[in-house]
Design a protein around this motif. Structure first.
Motif, PDB file in Angstrom:
ATOM      1  N   ALA A  37      28.536  44.455  20.555  1.00 25.61           N
ATOM      2  CA  ALA A  37      29.247  44.356  21.838  1.00 25.61           C
ATOM      3  C   ALA A  37      30.757  44.244  21.707  1.00 25.61           C
ATOM      4  CB  ALA A  37      28.708  43.164  22.633  1.00 25.61           C
ATOM      5  N   HIS A  38      31.258  44.221  20.491  1.00 21.63           N
ATOM      6  CA  HIS A  38      32.717  44.230  20.318  1.00 21.63           C
ATOM      7  C   HIS A  38      33.046  44.727  18.910  1.00 21.63           C
ATOM      8  CE1 HIS A  38      36.895  42.344  20.955  1.00 21.63           C
ATOM      9  NE2 HIS A  38      36.913  42.925  19.766  1.00 21.63           N
ATOM     10  N   SER A  39      33.505  45.959  18.832  1.00 17.47           N
ATOM     11  CA  SER A  39      33.996  46.481  17.560  1.00 17.47           C
ATOM     12  C   SER A  39      35.015  47.562  17.886  1.00 17.47           C
ATOM     13  CB  SER A  39      32.844  47.024  16.708  1.00 17.47           C
ATOM     14  OG  SER A  39      32.188  48.053  17.394  1.00 17.47           O
ATOM     15  N   HIS A  40      35.573  48.164  16.835  1.00 16.30           N
ATOM     16  CA  HIS A  40      36.653  49.140  17.036  1.00 16.30           C
ATOM     17  C   HIS A  40      36.316  50.437  16.326  1.00 16.30           C
ATOM     18  CE1 HIS A  40      39.131  45.993  18.860  1.00 16.30           C
ATOM     19  NE2 HIS A  40      38.553  45.205  17.979  1.00 16.30           N
ATOM     20  N   PRO A  41      35.264  51.120  16.765  1.00 15.92           N
ATOM     21  CA  PRO A  41      34.766  52.278  16.005  1.00 15.92           C
ATOM     22  C   PRO A  41      35.746  53.449  15.926  1.00 15.92           C
ATOM     23  CG  PRO A  41      33.175  51.576  17.691  1.00 15.92           C
ATOM     24  CD  PRO A  41      34.419  50.807  17.920  1.00 15.92           C
ATOM     25  N   ASP A  57      33.457  49.753  22.318  1.00 16.20           N
ATOM     26  CA  ASP A  57      34.764  49.898  21.690  1.00 16.20           C
ATOM     27  C   ASP A  57      35.673  48.941  22.443  1.00 16.20           C
ATOM     28  OD1 ASP A  57      37.464  50.634  21.098  1.00 16.20           O
ATOM     29  OD2 ASP A  57      36.710  52.515  20.271  1.00 16.20           O
ATOM     30  N   ALA A  58      36.128  47.910  21.741  1.00 16.49           N
ATOM     31  CA  ALA A  58      36.776  46.797  22.426  1.00 16.49           C
ATOM     32  C   ALA A  58      38.241  47.028  22.760  1.00 16.49           C
ATOM     33  CB  ALA A  58      36.632  45.530  21.592  1.00 16.49           C
ATOM     34  N   GLU A  59      38.795  48.130  22.297  1.00 16.84           N
ATOM     35  CA  GLU A  59      40.204  48.359  22.623  1.00 16.84           C
ATOM     36  C   GLU A  59      40.511  49.842  22.607  1.00 16.84           C
ATOM     37  OE1 GLU A  59      42.760  45.386  20.908  1.00 16.84           O
ATOM     38  OE2 GLU A  59      44.479  46.736  21.068  1.00 16.84           O
ATOM     39  N   GLN A 113      38.636  46.661  31.326  1.00 15.41           N
ATOM     40  CA  GLN A 113      40.041  46.627  30.894  1.00 15.41           C
ATOM     41  C   GLN A 113      40.167  45.544  29.834  1.00 15.41           C
ATOM     42  OE1 GLN A 113      44.170  46.524  32.920  1.00 15.41           O
ATOM     43  NE2 GLN A 113      43.476  44.398  33.027  1.00 15.41           N
ATOM     44  N   LYS A 114      40.772  45.906  28.697  1.00 16.50           N
ATOM     45  CA  LYS A 114      40.938  44.941  27.609  1.00 16.50           C
ATOM     46  C   LYS A 114      42.337  44.343  27.629  1.00 16.50           C
ATOM     47  CE  LYS A 114      40.524  42.909  23.512  1.00 16.50           C
ATOM     48  NZ  LYS A 114      40.428  43.702  22.297  1.00 16.50           N
ATOM     49  N   MET A 115      42.387  43.024  27.554  1.00 11.44           N
ATOM     50  CA  MET A 115      43.671  42.317  27.457  1.00 11.44           C
ATOM     51  C   MET A 115      43.625  41.405  26.232  1.00 11.44           C
ATOM     52  SD  MET A 115      43.788  41.427  31.479  1.00 11.44           S
ATOM     53  CE  MET A 115      42.043  41.181  31.427  1.00 11.44           C
ATOM     54  N   GLU A 162      36.319  38.017  25.130  1.00 15.80           N
ATOM     55  CA  GLU A 162      36.157  38.686  23.843  1.00 15.80           C
ATOM     56  C   GLU A 162      36.441  37.672  22.729  1.00 15.80           C
ATOM     57  OE1 GLU A 162      34.809  41.578  23.932  1.00 15.80           O
ATOM     58  OE2 GLU A 162      35.213  42.190  26.011  1.00 15.80           O
ATOM     59  N   HIS A 163      35.458  37.451  21.896  1.00 15.46           N
ATOM     60  CA  HIS A 163      35.439  36.475  20.784  1.00 15.46           C
ATOM     61  C   HIS A 163      35.055  35.081  21.256  1.00 15.46           C
ATOM     62  CE1 HIS A 163      37.037  39.874  18.856  1.00 15.46           C
ATOM     63  NE2 HIS A 163      38.307  39.675  19.155  1.00 15.46           N
ATOM     64  N   CYS A 164      35.904  34.471  22.092  1.00 17.84           N
ATOM     65  CA  CYS A 164      35.559  33.153  22.651  1.00 17.84           C
ATOM     66  C   CYS A 164      35.118  32.211  21.527  1.00 17.84           C
ATOM     67  CB  CYS A 164      34.442  33.323  23.674  1.00 17.84           C
ATOM     68  SG  CYS A 164      34.220  31.898  24.734  1.00 17.84           S
ATOM     69  N   SER A 173      30.669  42.419  15.960  1.00 19.79           N
ATOM     70  CA  SER A 173      31.205  42.397  14.595  1.00 19.79           C
ATOM     71  C   SER A 173      32.717  42.349  14.584  1.00 19.79           C
ATOM     72  CB  SER A 173      30.763  43.660  13.854  1.00 19.79           C
ATOM     73  OG  SER A 173      31.397  44.802  14.394  1.00 19.79           O
ATOM     74  N   ASP A 174      33.332  42.970  15.600  1.00 20.27           N
ATOM     75  CA  ASP A 174      34.777  43.214  15.610  1.00 20.27           C
ATOM     76  C   ASP A 174      35.201  44.153  14.485  1.00 20.27           C
ATOM     77  OD1 ASP A 174      37.169  42.917  16.966  1.00 20.27           O
ATOM     78  OD2 ASP A 174      37.897  41.344  15.644  1.00 20.27           O
ATOM     79  N   TYR A 175      34.265  44.895  13.895  1.00 18.98           N
ATOM     80  CA  TYR A 175      34.615  45.769  12.768  1.00 18.98           C
ATOM     81  C   TYR A 175      35.867  46.581  13.083  1.00 18.98           C
ATOM     82  CZ  TYR A 175      34.291  48.925   8.839  1.00 18.98           C
ATOM     83  OH  TYR A 175      34.582  49.614   7.686  1.00 18.98           O
TER      84      TYR A 175
HETATM   85 ZN   LIG Z   1      38.526  43.187  18.427  1.00 22.60          ZN
END
Ligand SMILES: [Zn+2]
Length: 553
Positions: free
Chosen positions: A91-95, A252-254, A307-309, A391-393, A453-455
């Motif tokens: 649910a949160h990575s940067h592919p 894709d978190a960003e 929207q990502k902040m 995101e992360h929290c 993962s935030d990969y």
């Molecule tokens: Zn991230």
């Protein structure tokens, strides 16, 4: 098996839209049987077989029930008793970005500075003098030398190239003198707002280590040379890497508009093997808002996300904004990247236009600020089911957890950090670590945290995530925050149905249920019978997305 019988009938069309679906397709195309299915469907937690039609599960039940549906043309696959889980949702990575990095940058996930310098030198030998040599996935806590890279050794190893080596976490970097010159900063340049250029405390000389917005100064002068084809190729590469490990959907978190296009390009050329929910970074939102785009646009393969902040810094790089200082650095409370009022203005515009919001908030101070922004928005412009994302929290306390629950917000804590980044947890101290990646607290409060993962910062392998969440133990056997352990069953739910909920897709994925997308993973061994400290070694035999095997070992 009455429960499976019930689901079987359900699959055949006890419910509206599915009835239509079943009438149109009276016969499954594919039947998987003789499996040990853990479905994550509360009505029918276990099954032996699944029939698939049109890319979706058509019926789930016992071998007898499901095989009885087979007509002459259905392909039957004997799973040989293997364990099957729903496909994992990261649910949160940067592919998209990671794919490009793997194409172009030096992978610095190496265990000595000597090896890293060697890899950078090899790249420099193939790079014209004066052009950038870029590294990524460097981890300052994982090299044999037990100290970070220095500007001097980068200068000595690569005298003719500007160098930027990014930390695995992505928020900080190490640079050399050529890079510093191109960035047009010197020992007298003040730190930028929301960032730092580290200096030698004795001499005041820049060390080349730059953090948060200090890193942006360098990124602005690195020419972006990626073509549209490169971006598509990056997506192809990373989706192949991730599906191999059992991931079938990602957020894709960003993302940027270019990333969104790259995912569509990969999909059109048949190279997108996992589903993507693509957040859009706030700096690109004007374009999106002008086009009337909002969260949910797209289809089951590529969809516009939140929207990502960004509110604060990073956990793995120890820049998260905390209420109490880092252990051993009494004056260091981390970095607040975006002040509250600015965050509110960014959030309000998108919220008003119907966007889900996702804010990077790691430290307790940042989570408090982000919640305050969300609470204010919900009061001023109330929305039904906004599913605010944190995101992360990472670092929470009881009062933050209660506010998250009250707001119905969704935390996406790092899944693999206790296992993989354990050594960095010292700097947070045991008391705080017992409130980090706080899955136990979230689940007990009735909140739906996800696997994330935030990969590149964290490895994306879902089996590592399960092990990390269940054991909270690192590679050396140290335990980090045992209070936050969850059960294997809970960890699987976190990695599947909760991820689907975070992108408003719980009706179509996240469990093995009639009517949902046929996304699943076949394990080499039964995860429920494995020693919890060995889950990471379970082989992923096959991954299916939309009824297609996208990975077979
Ligand atoms: Zn991230």
């Amino acid at each position: 098996m009455s429960s499976s019988r019930r689901t079987f009938l359900y699959g055949l069309g006890a419910v509206g839209a599915r009835a239509l679906f079943a009438i149109e397709r009276t016969e499954p195309e594919l039947i998987l049987f003789n499996g040990n299915f853990w479905t994550v469907d509360a009505r029918q937690p276990r099954a032996q077989a699944a029939a698939i039609s049109g890319g979706r599960f058509f019926a789930v039940g016992s071998n007898d029930e499901v095989l009885a549906l087979a007509g002459g043309s259905a392909k039957k696959v004997d799973l040989g008793g293997k364990t099957v889980l729903p496909g994992f949702i990261d649910a949160h990575s940067h592919p998209a970005e990671a794919g490009l990095s793997h194409l172009r940058m030096v992978d610095c996930d190496l265990r000595s500075i000597a090896d890293i310098l060697k890899a950078l030198r090899e790249r420099a030998a193939k790079t014209p003098p004066g052009e950038w040599v870029l590294g990524f996935k460097y981890d300052d806590t994982k090299t044999a030398e037990g100290r970070p890279l220095t500007r001097e050794e980068l200068d000595a190893a690569l005298p003719n190239h500007p160098v930027l080596v990014e930390h695995r976490g992505g928020h900080t970097a190490w640079t050399n003198s050529q890079a510093i010159k191109l960035a047009k900063i010197d020992d007298k340049t003040p730190d930028p707002p929301g960032g730092k250029y580290d200096r030698d405390p004795a001499t005041g000389k820049l060390t080349g280590h730059v953090r948060e917005h200090g890193k942006d100064t360098f990124e602005k002068v690195i020419p972006a040379t990626f073509t549209r084809d490169d971006r598509r190729e990056g997506v192809r590469l990373i989706t192949q890497m991730m599906t191999r490990s059992g991931v079938t959907s990602v957020t894709d978190a960003e993302g940027t508009p270019e990333d969104l296009r790259a995912y569509q390009d990969a999909r059109e050329s048949g190279q997108l093997s996992m589903r993507v929910y693509c957040h859009i970074y706030q700096a690109h939102m004007d374009q999106m808002l002008a086009a009337g785009v909002k969260t949910g646009l797209g289809d089951e393969w590529v969809k516009v996300g939140a929207q990502k902040m960004i509110c604060d810094g990073s956990i793995s790089e120890r820049t998260a904004r905390l209420s109490q200082p880092y252990i051993g650095r009494p004056d260091d409370f981390g970095i607040l990247v975006t002040p509250e009022e600015e965050l509110y203005q960014q959030a309000r515009k998108a919220h008003a236009a119907g966007w889900q919001l996702g804010t990077h908030a790691n430290g307790d101070v940042a989570i408090d600020i982000t919640l305050r922004v969300y609470e204010r928005l919900q009061k001023e412009l109330p929305r039904k089911d906004p599913r605010y994302r944190l995101e992360h929290c990472t670092v929470v306390n009881d009062s933050l957890v209660a506010r998250i629950k009250a707001l119905g917000a969704i935390p996406t804590p790092f899944s693999t950090y206790a296992y993989y980044h354990g050594e960095k947890m010292k700097e947070y101290g045991p008391e705080r670590v017992n409130h980090m990646f706080a899955l136990r607290s979230f689940i007990d409060a009735g909140i739906r945290p996800t696997q994330a993962s935030d990969y590149p910062p964290g490895p994306f392998e879902p089996m590592m995530a399960l092990q990390s969440e269940v054991t909270r133990t690192d590679t050396k056997g140290n335990v980090w925050g045992p209070q936050q352990r969850i059960t294997l069953e809970e960890a699987i739910r976190v990695g599947t149905i909760h991820g689907a909920y975070a992108s408003y897709e719980e009706a179509v994925k996240g469990s093995i249920e009639a009517g949902k997308h046929a996304d699943l993973v076949v394990l080499g061994r039964d995860v429920f019978k494995e020693d919890p400290s060995n889950v990471i070694n379970i082989p992923i035999e096959r991954t299916m997305v939309g009824a297609r095997w996208v990975w077979e070992s």
